[in-house]
Design a protein around this motif. Structure first.
Motif, PDB file in Angstrom:
ATOM      1  N   ALA A 394       0.664  -1.181  -0.112  1.00 15.54           N
ATOM      2  CA  ALA A 394      -0.103   0.160  -0.091  1.00 15.54           C
ATOM      3  C   ALA A 394       1.053   1.083   0.056  1.00 15.54           C
ATOM      4  O   ALA A 394       1.923   1.379   0.726  1.00 15.54           O
ATOM      5  N   CYS A 395       0.665   2.366  -0.916  1.00 20.25           N
ATOM      6  CA  CYS A 395       1.353   3.362  -0.804  1.00 20.25           C
ATOM      7  C   CYS A 395       0.564   4.605  -1.207  1.00 20.25           C
ATOM      8  O   CYS A 395      -0.687   4.217  -1.520  1.00 20.25           O
ATOM      9  N   ARG A 396       1.036   5.578  -0.986  1.00 18.37           N
ATOM     10  CA  ARG A 396       0.523   7.017  -1.189  1.00 18.37           C
ATOM     11  C   ARG A 396       0.437   7.563  -2.664  1.00 18.37           C
ATOM     12  O   ARG A 396       1.424   7.373  -3.209  1.00 18.37           O
ATOM     13  N   THR A 397      -0.415   7.921  -3.260  1.00 14.38           N
ATOM     14  CA  THR A 397      -0.290   8.369  -4.560  1.00 14.38           C
ATOM     15  C   THR A 397      -0.444   9.740  -4.911  1.00 14.38           C
ATOM     16  O   THR A 397      -0.539  10.508  -5.794  1.00 14.38           O
ATOM     17  N   GLY A 398      -1.200  10.458  -3.518  1.00 14.81           N
ATOM     18  CA  GLY A 398      -1.303  11.739  -3.524  1.00 14.81           C
ATOM     19  C   GLY A 398      -1.336  12.322  -2.130  1.00 14.81           C
ATOM     20  O   GLY A 398      -0.653  11.713  -1.369  1.00 14.81           O
ATOM     21  N   GLU A 399      -1.826  13.569  -1.747  1.00 14.51           N
ATOM     22  CA  GLU A 399      -1.878  14.019  -0.386  1.00 14.51           C
ATOM     23  C   GLU A 399      -2.842  13.146   0.617  1.00 14.51           C
ATOM     24  O   GLU A 399      -2.185  12.754   1.594  1.00 14.51           O
ATOM     25  N   ASP A 400      -3.875  12.426  -0.114  1.00  9.94           N
ATOM     26  CA  ASP A 400      -4.701  11.657   0.811  1.00  9.94           C
ATOM     27  C   ASP A 400      -5.060  10.437   0.176  1.00  9.94           C
ATOM     28  O   ASP A 400      -5.870   9.474   0.792  1.00  9.94           O
ATOM     29  N   ASP A 401      -4.769  10.289  -0.942  1.00  8.76           N
ATOM     30  CA  ASP A 401      -4.932   8.818  -1.696  1.00  8.76           C
ATOM     31  C   ASP A 401      -4.037   7.959  -1.425  1.00  8.76           C
ATOM     32  O   ASP A 401      -2.720   8.063  -1.665  1.00  8.76           O
ATOM     33  N   VAL A 402      -4.515   6.583  -0.795  1.00  9.17           N
ATOM     34  CA  VAL A 402      -3.749   5.431  -0.645  1.00  9.17           C
ATOM     35  C   VAL A 402      -4.095   4.477  -1.699  1.00  9.17           C
ATOM     36  O   VAL A 402      -5.203   4.120  -1.907  1.00  9.17           O
ATOM     37  N   ARG A 403      -2.993   3.848  -2.281  1.00  7.29           N
ATOM     38  CA  ARG A 403      -3.213   2.836  -3.343  1.00  7.29           C
ATOM     39  C   ARG A 403      -3.039   1.212  -2.540  1.00  7.29           C
ATOM     40  O   ARG A 403      -2.284   1.122  -1.725  1.00  7.29           O
ATOM     41  N   PRO A 419       5.949   7.903  -7.767  1.00  9.10           N
ATOM     42  CA  PRO A 419       7.389   7.584  -7.084  1.00  9.10           C
ATOM     43  C   PRO A 419       7.244   6.909  -5.801  1.00  9.10           C
ATOM     44  O   PRO A 419       8.227   6.077  -5.691  1.00  9.10           O
ATOM     45  N   SER A 420       6.391   7.407  -5.001  1.00  7.16           N
ATOM     46  CA  SER A 420       6.399   6.569  -3.516  1.00  7.16           C
ATOM     47  C   SER A 420       5.888   5.158  -3.819  1.00  7.16           C
ATOM     48  O   SER A 420       6.475   4.358  -2.994  1.00  7.16           O
ATOM     49  N   CYS A 421       5.080   4.616  -4.611  1.00  5.16           N
ATOM     50  CA  CYS A 421       4.486   3.291  -4.662  1.00  5.16           C
ATOM     51  C   CYS A 421       5.729   2.697  -5.548  1.00  5.16           C
ATOM     52  O   CYS A 421       6.125   1.350  -5.059  1.00  5.16           O
ATOM     53  N   LEU A 422       6.582   3.217  -6.321  1.00  4.30           N
ATOM     54  CA  LEU A 422       7.612   2.584  -6.853  1.00  4.30           C
ATOM     55  C   LEU A 422       8.897   2.160  -5.812  1.00  4.30           C
ATOM     56  O   LEU A 422       9.608   1.123  -5.685  1.00  4.30           O
ATOM     57  N   VAL A 423       8.963   3.192  -5.197  1.00  2.49           N
ATOM     58  CA  VAL A 423      10.021   2.996  -3.788  1.00  2.49           C
ATOM     59  C   VAL A 423       9.519   1.909  -2.942  1.00  2.49           C
ATOM     60  O   VAL A 423      10.188   1.059  -2.793  1.00  2.49           O
ATOM     61  N   ARG A 424       8.256   1.888  -2.580  1.00  2.00           N
ATOM     62  CA  ARG A 424       7.793   0.772  -1.870  1.00  2.00           C
ATOM     63  C   ARG A 424       7.855  -0.631  -2.478  1.00  2.00           C
ATOM     64  O   ARG A 424       8.379  -1.608  -1.940  1.00  2.00           O
ATOM     65  N   SER A 425       7.633  -0.639  -3.898  1.00  2.00           N
ATOM     66  CA  SER A 425       7.924  -1.875  -4.754  1.00  2.00           C
ATOM     67  C   SER A 425       9.396  -2.238  -4.682  1.00  2.00           C
ATOM     68  O   SER A 425       9.492  -3.394  -4.513  1.00  2.00           O
ATOM     69  N   VAL A 426      10.364  -1.475  -4.661  1.00  2.00           N
ATOM     70  CA  VAL A 426      11.488  -1.785  -4.991  1.00  2.00           C
ATOM     71  C   VAL A 426      11.963  -2.157  -3.558  1.00  2.00           C
ATOM     72  O   VAL A 426      12.753  -3.345  -3.134  1.00  2.00           O
ATOM     73  N   GLN A 427      11.641  -1.672  -2.437  1.00  2.00           N
ATOM     74  CA  GLN A 427      12.008  -2.095  -1.065  1.00  2.00           C
ATOM     75  C   GLN A 427      11.326  -3.471  -0.679  1.00  2.00           C
ATOM     76  O   GLN A 427      11.961  -4.135   0.025  1.00  2.00           O
ATOM     77  N   GLN A 428      10.076  -3.491  -1.267  1.00  2.00           N
ATOM     78  CA  GLN A 428       9.566  -4.962  -1.046  1.00  2.00           C
ATOM     79  C   GLN A 428      10.248  -6.112  -1.842  1.00  2.00           C
ATOM     80  O   GLN A 428      10.398  -7.110  -1.508  1.00  2.00           O
ATOM     81  N   LEU A 429      10.822  -5.854  -2.952  1.00  2.00           N
ATOM     82  CA  LEU A 429      11.460  -6.767  -3.574  1.00  2.00           C
ATOM     83  C   LEU A 429      12.894  -6.977  -3.127  1.00  2.00           C
ATOM     84  O   LEU A 429      13.427  -8.081  -3.277  1.00  2.00           O
ATOM     85  N   THR A 430      13.556  -5.749  -2.982  1.00  2.00           N
ATOM     86  CA  THR A 430      15.197  -6.067  -2.563  1.00  2.00           C
ATOM     87  C   THR A 430      15.241  -6.219  -0.979  1.00  2.00           C
ATOM     88  O   THR A 430      16.257  -6.625  -0.649  1.00  2.00           O
ATOM     89  N   GLY A 431      14.364  -5.434  -0.139  1.00  2.00           N
ATOM     90  CA  GLY A 431      14.968  -5.286   1.269  1.00  2.00           C
ATOM     91  C   GLY A 431      15.733  -4.307   1.512  1.00  2.00           C
ATOM     92  O   GLY A 431      15.875  -3.847   2.705  1.00  2.00           O
ATOM     93  N   LEU A 432      16.245  -3.573   0.820  1.00  2.00           N
ATOM     94  CA  LEU A 432      17.277  -2.193   0.700  1.00  2.00           C
ATOM     95  C   LEU A 432      16.293  -1.097   1.081  1.00  2.00           C
ATOM     96  O   LEU A 432      15.047  -0.917   0.790  1.00  2.00           O
ATOM     97  N   ARG A 433      16.726  -0.270   1.923  1.00  2.00           N
ATOM     98  CA  ARG A 433      16.269   1.102   2.212  1.00  2.00           C
ATOM     99  C   ARG A 433      16.696   1.942   1.243  1.00  2.00           C
ATOM    100  O   ARG A 433      17.816   2.378   1.078  1.00  2.00           O
TER     101      ARG A 433
END
Length: 746
Positions: A394-403, A419-433
């Motif tokens: 789950a990620c934020r797509t705007g000010e109040d929108d949560v995907r 960008p926020s959803c892409l960062v969460r997807s990379v962290q989920q795939l790699t475990g890197l911060r």
């Protein structure tokens, strides 16, 4: 000149006569006690007003005769009177005025009221060698007028002075008693001595008679004997100024200074300077020479120029830093981060390339995960396939929108979520911060190359320094000669090379001397970059220098392990890349814990045979004279449309009409620019039958397809034709070998 002897009693007995009532000059005391001391008034009264010589003799220090008066000489002396003899070491305290004329009489002092009695010290005893003179009438020696007695205020005793030299012709020794002085008459001719005064009354003082002035005899001045010269009195010298002060000590009469006056803190300043370098406030400095003035002007001009350049670059830096687009992309505290305490010192950049030339959709996104060690000496770059099926939290797509969480192609998280959803997807795939987010518009990257006048690197196929157009072609040709880049590894590698060749020189210190070029480059870079809210231009420069400077073992590259490509899920209509979860986890765990890529599995190395099997030779899939060996009815083919025009059904139905069996149907989001037949090595004969039925198709061996044969429809696809056993396979179906990379390009 001598005075008359003074008598101390009413009986007229001389003070020097031992037969008198007393041997001391004083008043008789009833009862025979010691005589009382005489006062000055009584002494002057008894002497008949002629006590001036007596007082003068006392001031000169001559010992008076006993009794106060001396008897006159038995025979009168002729000639001038002998001066009084003073004791050695005594100097009379005479006034500094010159002596008066002997003929000019002094005015008589008016009578004054009696003054209080003053005690006198006891008289000095006469010298034993002085002859005693009989008592008798006083002898008049000269007709000098009598001088009126002087009245002086009471003063402390003066220090002894040096004795005056005796007159010429005098035979008296310094120790001889003073010559007796005859009485001075009050006026007219000489008269006999006045009778003695009546006995003194002890209770009250006697009035002082008024003496009559008489002329003073002229005493010829005699030349004093030669005396040793007295050293001149040393004049008081000024005390030198105390070091560090501007106020020298001035001599004070009567006060002897032994130490200089210390300086007053805060008030005294150095008078002459402390050193040669500080000549003091009053010193005049010599005018500077012409050469020195010229050098000074040059130094001032250079300093001003450097100041302007520095101010210009600082202003430009802040302008570009504020001009870059910023997004809220980081989620550093996400639960998907593995071992965050081990990643505190290292830095991880997510570099995303968008709008890749020659591509659209998911294939236009190129992603690199750059992990930099704490010391910046090592870096690991891992590319992620844009069409890989990943789980996006789950990620934020705007000010109040949560995907909500979703499984989707990796690039879809950016294109659909942000960008926020892409960062969460990379962290989920790699475990890197992810610490920094940097998105680069690859469509504008060639403009950065033109701003520099060419990329400072080597690009395959480009002669010399690549231009902007050549950089564009380099990015678009990532699909290779066979027109396919399913995993996106080729696009990510070219993106890395071009960024290193552009950002490194553009943000280096060498461009400071070219302000126009630097301004043009940074201005274009500000329009091409999108960063998170915490990343600065300096951190972008750090990444650029790392990508450009590191090489060899210090820079490792890899791709997320893939288990299958072109896989269409059940119920879906779009092919995807399936990630090998086990290998992917091992890869990124090694990066997190060691900062390096994992080594080969030692267990697999031990299980390998002692003599490894020879690598399969590069076999031409379509040698000369190759024919079809498998009938179409025995071939099952998956049809995937990469054109985006919806031609999957059309081509699939035509293949069925030629006797082929069609498996999965769907769209291929990966980058494919021509029609290809993907197969594994074991399915080569089946793939030759499909390639003979579809003119223009190219055979591409791809192990990730497994046992399936996939027909990816490209823009150049043609309708299927009937085939049978023995039908020749067209030579154009043979793949084209990629060009060898230049050794200078690394």
């Amino acid at each position: 000149m001598a005075d008359e002897p003074t008598r101390n009693g009413a009986d007229g007995t001389s003070a020097g006569d031992p037969s008198g009532p007393s041997t001391r000059a004083g008043k008789a005391v009833p009862g025979g006690g010691p005589p009382a001391p005489l006062t000055v008034q009584e002494l002057i009264a008894r002497s008949g007003g002629t006590g001036v010589g007596r007082r003068r003799a006392e001031r000169r220090g001559a010992p008076p005769a006993p009794g106060g008066r001396q008897p006159a000489d038995p025979a009168p002396r002729t000639g001038p009177p002998a001066p009084p003899v003073l004791p050695t070491g005594w100097q009379p305290a005479m006034p500094s005025t010159p002596p008066e004329d002997d003929e000019a009489p002094r005015p008589a002092t008016p009578p004054s009221s009696p003054s209080p009695s003053l005690p006198l010290p006891p008289p000095l005893s006469a010298s034993p060698s002085a002859p005693e003179r009989p008592a008798g009438p006083p002898v008049r020696r000269s007709a000098a007028p009598e001088v009126a007695p002087e009245r002086r205020p009471t003063a402390p005793p003066r220090p002894p002075a040096r004795p005056a030299p005796p007159a010429t012709g005098s035979t008296a020794a310094p120790s001889s008693p003073p010559v007796p002085v005859p009485p001075r008459p009050s006026a007219g001719p000489a008269t006999p001595a006045t009778p003695a005064a009546p006995p003194a009354v002890p209770d009250r003082p006697r009035p002082t008679p008024t003496p009559t002035p008489r002329p003073r005899p002229a005493v010829p001045a005699a030349a004093p004997p030669a005396a040793p010269p007295r050293p001149p009195a040393a004049e008081p010298r000024p005390v030198p100024a105390f070091p560090g002060t501007a106020h020298p000590s001035a001599p004070v009469p009567g006060v002897r200074r032994s130490l200089p006056i210390p300086p007053i803190p805060g008030l005294d300043v150095p008078a002459g300077g402390n050193s040669a370098a500080d000549p003091g406030p009053g010193a005049e400095r010599p005018p500077p020479s012409a050469r020195r003035r010229r050098l000074t002007r040059i130094a001032v001009a250079v300093s001003a120029l450097l100041g302007l350049v520095l101010a210009y670059h600082v202003a430009l830096y802040f302008y570009v830093d504020r001009s870059m687009s910023r997004v809220d992309a980081l989620v550093t505290d996400g639960p998907e981060v593995v071992a965050p305490q081990l990643q505190e010192s290292s830095q991880t950049y997510l570099v995303v390339g968008t709008d890749l030339p020659g591509r659209s959709g998911l294939a236009s996104v190129s992603t690199l995960v750059a992990h930099l060690s704490a010391d910046g000496e090592r870096a690991t770059l891992v590319s992620v396939p844009p069409t890989a099926a990943t789980d996006t939290p789950a990620c934020r797509t705007g000010e109040d929108d949560v995907r909500p969480p979703v499984t989707e192609p990796f690039a879809a998280a950016l294109l659909e979520g942000g960008p926020s959803c892409l960062v969460r997807s990379v962290q989920q795939l790699t475990g890197l911060r992810i610490d920094h987010y940097l998105a680069v518009d690859l469509g504008r990257l060639p403009g950065l190359v033109d701003a520099l006048g060419g990329a400072a690197g080597c690009l395959p196929g480009a002669a010399g320094e690549p231009t902007g157009e050549q950089a564009r072609e380099y990015l678009a040709g990532s699909v290779g000669p066979n027109g396919t880049d399913v995993t996106g590894a080729a696009a990510a590698e070219r993106q890395r090379r071009l960024l290193a060749a552009t950002l490194g020189p553009g943000m280096s210190a060498g461009l400071v001397t070219e302000p126009v070029t630097l301004a043009r480059f940074l201005t274009r870079a500000a329009g091409a970059f999108t960063v998170d809210e915490d990343t600065t231009l300096a951190e972008v420069r750090t990444l650029a220098s790392t990508l450009g400077d590191l090489s060899g073992d210090a820079l490792q590259t890899a791709t997320v392990p893939v288990a299958a490509i072109g896989s269409v899920p059940a119920g879906g209509d779009q092919a995807a890349v399936v990630v090998d979860g086990t290998a992917t986890r091992a890869l990124f765990d090694a990066v997190i814990y060691t900062g390096r890529l994992p080594e080969d599995d030692p267990a697999e190395a031990a299980a390998a045979p002692a003599e490894p099997a020879p690598a399969p030779a590069a076999v031409d899939p379509v040698p000369e004279g190759t024919t079809v060996t498998v009938v179409p009815a025995a071939v099952t083919v998956d049809v995937l449309d990469a054109t985006g025009g919806g031609r999957t059904a059309e081509v699939a139905d035509a293949l069925v009409g030629q006797g082929f069996r069609v498996g999965a149907r769907g769209a291929e989001p990966a980058a494919v620019t021509r029609t290809v037949v993907r197969y594994a090595a074991a399915s080569l004969e089946l793939a030759r039958t499909v390639a003979a039925a579809v003119p223009g198709a190219v055979l591409v061996e791809t192990p990730e397809v497994g046992s399936a044969v996939q027909l990816v429809i490209g823009p150049d696809v043609a309708g299927p034709v009937p085939v049978d056993i023995g039908t020749p396979v067209p030579p154009a179906a043979a793949p084209t070998a990629p060009p060898a990379a230049s050794s200078s390009c690394g």
